[in-house]
Design an enzyme around this catalytic site. Structure first.
Site, PDB file in Angstrom:
ATOM      1  N   LYS A   1     -17.960  -6.508  -2.765  1.00  0.00           N
ATOM      2  CA  LYS A   1     -16.880  -5.638  -3.270  1.00  0.00           C
ATOM      3  C   LYS A   1     -15.859  -6.565  -3.904  1.00  0.00           C
ATOM      4  CE  LYS A   1     -13.347  -2.958  -1.029  1.00  0.00           C
ATOM      5  NZ  LYS A   1     -12.312  -2.668  -2.014  1.00  0.00           N
TER       6      LYS A   1
ATOM      7  N   GLY B   1      -3.436   1.284   0.568  1.00  0.00           N
ATOM      8  CA  GLY B   1      -2.539   1.474   1.707  1.00  0.00           C
ATOM      9  C   GLY B   1      -1.428   2.478   1.480  1.00  0.00           C
TER      10      GLY B   1
ATOM     11  N   ALA C   1      -9.535   3.227  -2.238  1.00  0.00           N
ATOM     12  CA  ALA C   1      -8.105   2.918  -2.073  1.00  0.00           C
ATOM     13  C   ALA C   1      -7.201   4.105  -2.358  1.00  0.00           C
ATOM     14  CB  ALA C   1      -7.674   1.753  -2.951  1.00  0.00           C
ATOM     15  N   GLY C   2      -6.203   4.246  -1.487  1.00  0.00           N
ATOM     16  CA  GLY C   2      -5.134   5.213  -1.696  1.00  0.00           C
ATOM     17  C   GLY C   2      -5.339   6.561  -1.052  1.00  0.00           C
TER      18      GLY C   2
ATOM     19  N   ASN D   1      -9.719   2.831   4.367  1.00  0.00           N
ATOM     20  CA  ASN D   1      -9.435   1.990   5.519  1.00  0.00           C
ATOM     21  C   ASN D   1      -8.155   2.423   6.242  1.00  0.00           C
ATOM     22  OD1 ASN D   1      -9.529  -1.646   5.970  1.00  0.00           O
ATOM     23  ND2 ASN D   1      -8.929  -0.076   7.394  1.00  0.00           N
ATOM     24  N   THR D   2      -7.021   2.281   5.528  1.00  0.00           N
ATOM     25  CA  THR D   2      -5.722   2.465   6.170  1.00  0.00           C
ATOM     26  C   THR D   2      -5.565   3.851   6.799  1.00  0.00           C
ATOM     27  OG1 THR D   2      -4.850   1.009   4.446  1.00  0.00           O
ATOM     28  CG2 THR D   2      -3.238   2.160   5.805  1.00  0.00           C
TER      29      THR D   2
HETATM   30  C1  LIG Z   1     -10.549  -2.362   3.081  1.00  0.00           C
HETATM   31  C2  LIG Z   1     -10.504  -2.409   1.628  1.00  0.00           C
HETATM   32  O1  LIG Z   1     -11.395  -2.808   0.997  1.00  0.00           O
HETATM   33  C3  LIG Z   1      -9.282  -1.942   0.962  1.00  0.00           C
HETATM   34  O2  LIG Z   1      -8.888  -2.935   0.091  1.00  0.00           O
HETATM   35  C4  LIG Z   1      -9.597  -0.676   0.281  1.00  0.00           C
HETATM   36  O3  LIG Z   1      -9.254  -0.724  -1.023  1.00  0.00           O
HETATM   37  C5  LIG Z   1      -9.109   0.506   1.017  1.00  0.00           C
HETATM   38  O4  LIG Z   1      -7.836   0.953   0.663  1.00  0.00           O
HETATM   39  P1  LIG Z   1      -7.039   1.941   1.642  1.00  0.00           P
HETATM   40  O5  LIG Z   1      -6.634   1.099   2.799  1.00  0.00           O
HETATM   41  O6  LIG Z   1      -5.890   2.445   0.839  1.00  0.00           O
HETATM   42  O7  LIG Z   1      -7.981   3.024   2.067  1.00  0.00           O
END
Ligand SMILES: CC(=O)[C@@H](O)[C@H](O)COP(=O)(O)O
Length: 257
Positions: free
Chosen positions: A96, A157, A184-185, A206-207
């Site tokens: 990635k 995040g 992301a986001g 993730n976040t």
């Molecule tokens: C874990 C990872 O690869 C992050 O860089 C990803 O882009 C997830 O983003 P969020 O934490 O906003 O879900």
């Protein structure tokens, strides 16, 4: 089934492995999400020494496929070197690819991203590029050798959810046969469902799980939302209309005089 670089998966929810309250909660969240792919930062794996080894053993014990990432890399050289090290450490050609262009927004440096993607693709990597929702950048990434795209829906995040649904829709329309994963986001299960309803193939987050009040429960909620969004897309959702359309049939109504 989700097909990524010739591999097939049942789950369309990819999870990150950072920010959890504990490794045990992370493991339970991955299981609750029914994820088959998790992304792991090489920096975390190698920086922790003994801890890093324990973390890696835990990931292996869950039996998921690992997608190493170049999180935190700010230059082409740094990202390429990190990817090459990750290939050794994790014994996979998957990467990635993140080349961060700005400290505040963590948005991708799309110029460096395309360059790094070309170098890594020519070196035999199967690249998962973390990119913006820009259509021209997407075309360049495909020309550089990427077989899938990972556009953001909001800054990493931020938990803001889809900020430009039209751009995501446009990408989907332009690349009907390219696997598209929103990365992301995403902040809430409804965000994940919304992008899946647009026809996206998967989401990576993730976040929103790791920093929630109950990561295991939230992971389960995301799993259901991703599945519901996919099913809704396949069922053919209605397009929004400008005018009202009666939903109650008028034929056979009682007549009053
Ligand atoms: C874990 C990872 O690869 C992050 O860089 C990803 O882009 C997830 O983003 P969020 O934490 O906003 O879900």
């Amino acid at each position: 089934m989700l097909e990524l670089y010739g591999q097939t998966f049942s789950s369309r929810l990819l999870l990150g492995t950072a920010l959890y309250p504990s490794p045990a909660i992370m493991a339970d969240a991955i299981k609750a999400a029914r994820s088959e792919i998790v992304t792991v930062s090489l920096r975390r794996e190698t920086a922790g020494g003994k801890t890093g080894g324990q973390f890696w053993s835990l990931i292996q014990s869950i039996g998921v496929r690992v997608l190493p990432n170049t999180a935190g890399c700010h230059s082409v050289k740094e990202a390429v070197t990190t990817a090459q090290m990750a290939r050794e450490v994790f014994a996979t050609n998957w990467i990635k690819l993140e080349v961060i262009g700005n400290h505040d927004t963590l948005q991708p440096d799309v110029f460096g991203l395309v360059e790094a993607a070309r170098i890594l693709s020519e070196d035999g990597f199967e690249v998962f590029p973390y990119t913006t929702d820009d259509l021209v950048v997407a075309e360049r990434l495909l020309e550089a050798g990427c077989k899938l795209l990972m556009p953001w829906c909001a800054p990493i995040g931020s938990a803001r959810g889809p900020q430009n649904a039209d751009a995501l829709r446009s990408l989907r329309g332009h690349f009907p046969d390219v696997p598209l994963i929103v990365d992301a986001g995403i902040g809430r299960p409804s965000h994940a469902a919304a992008v899946m309803e647009l026809g996206y193939d998967a989401v990576l987050l993730n976040t929103a799980v790791a920093k929630s009040g109950d990561p295991v429960a939230m992971a389960g909620a995301f799993a259901k939302a991703v599945k519901a969004g996919r099913e809704a897309f396949l069922a053919g959702p209605l397009e929004p209309r400008d005018m009202a359309v009666p939903s109650t049939p008028v034929i056979g109504m009682a007549a009053f005089s």
